[in-house]
Design an enzyme around this catalytic site. Sequence first.
Site, PDB file in Angstrom:
ATOM      1  N   GLU A   1      35.643 -19.896  37.312  1.00  0.00           N
ATOM      2  CA  GLU A   1      34.726 -21.028  37.257  1.00  0.00           C
ATOM      3  C   GLU A   1      33.306 -20.465  37.317  1.00  0.00           C
ATOM      4  OE1 GLU A   1      33.679 -24.861  39.989  1.00  0.00           O
ATOM      5  OE2 GLU A   1      35.810 -24.470  39.634  1.00  0.00           O
TER       6      GLU A   1
ATOM      7  N   ASP B   1      26.708 -28.852  46.888  1.00  0.00           N
ATOM      8  CA  ASP B   1      26.702 -27.473  47.346  1.00  0.00           C
ATOM      9  C   ASP B   1      26.368 -27.362  48.826  1.00  0.00           C
ATOM     10  OD1 ASP B   1      27.203 -26.791  44.745  1.00  0.00           O
ATOM     11  OD2 ASP B   1      25.136 -26.224  44.281  1.00  0.00           O
TER      12      ASP B   1
END
Length: 299
Positions: free
Chosen positions: A75, A86
């Site tokens: 990824e 995040d």
Amino acid sequence: MTPHTVTAQGAPAHLPWKLHEPGACGAGSRLHQVITAAQAQDRCALGMYLPVGYPNRLIGMDALHLLAQSADVLELGVPYADGVLDGPVIQHASRTALDAGFRIEDLFAAARELSSSSRAALVAMSYWQPVHAYGPLRFATAAAAAGIDAVLIPDLPIEEATSSWTAAARATGLGTIPLVSHRTQPDRLARIVAAATGMLYAAATDGVTGNPQPVSPRLPDLIARIRGLASLPVAAGIGISTPAQARTAAAWADVVVVGSAVIRRMQASPRAQTAAAAAAGRDFAAALRPRHTTREATR
């Protein structure tokens, strides 16, 4: 015993995704091929995430090449300073890559190199702003040409994706990967799943990436709901911090994705970051073999 038939805490049993199931999409993609190959080996596929250009172009590419030796899926993260999903680890890594000079073309250059030198399938993970700024069709065209199989845009709602991204992805043969959680309402989940073409991504924990929570007890039910609506593989990620957690999630998912844990190891070994990434890949890959061990762990 068939994989995935043993579940924890009374969750409904279900079978893993199969390439030959009626309605399965993207049968010729490398993404679906590597998942099928992992299932043939009686194991869950391993996905490894790293922001492209972290900590710089040279070390980052070396780390990705080494991760590809253990991972079925790479990824490739597009560094972005304001990623809402995040956690601190990926936020820091993204800032480091941006400070080192990351440009969107670096994503495509990395994909071209990796697709020609490894067997791993490539997935791009980007927030919407970098894709929008580059141009959706231009981004999709470059990604597909570079060997990327599918793209995950976690902050793009299904209502906006239909008009702004889905057409570009389909025109270029890119798979789309939506992110869903146990909080996704049934009617909305049905719409999201219906629009997906590459894979479904189920949140394995509550919160942002790299959080220390255990794998959610709601994950088995979430994946069962997805499988009731789709003939696509299901990945589990967000908060998979240890090989033991990866093993737990592997009892239900077709792919387990690990990201912050790799970056933490690299940060802990500043003089041997590529070796640290390689060791992380090996450790998480070992945790997913063989699947019968995972099933026994969930009894």
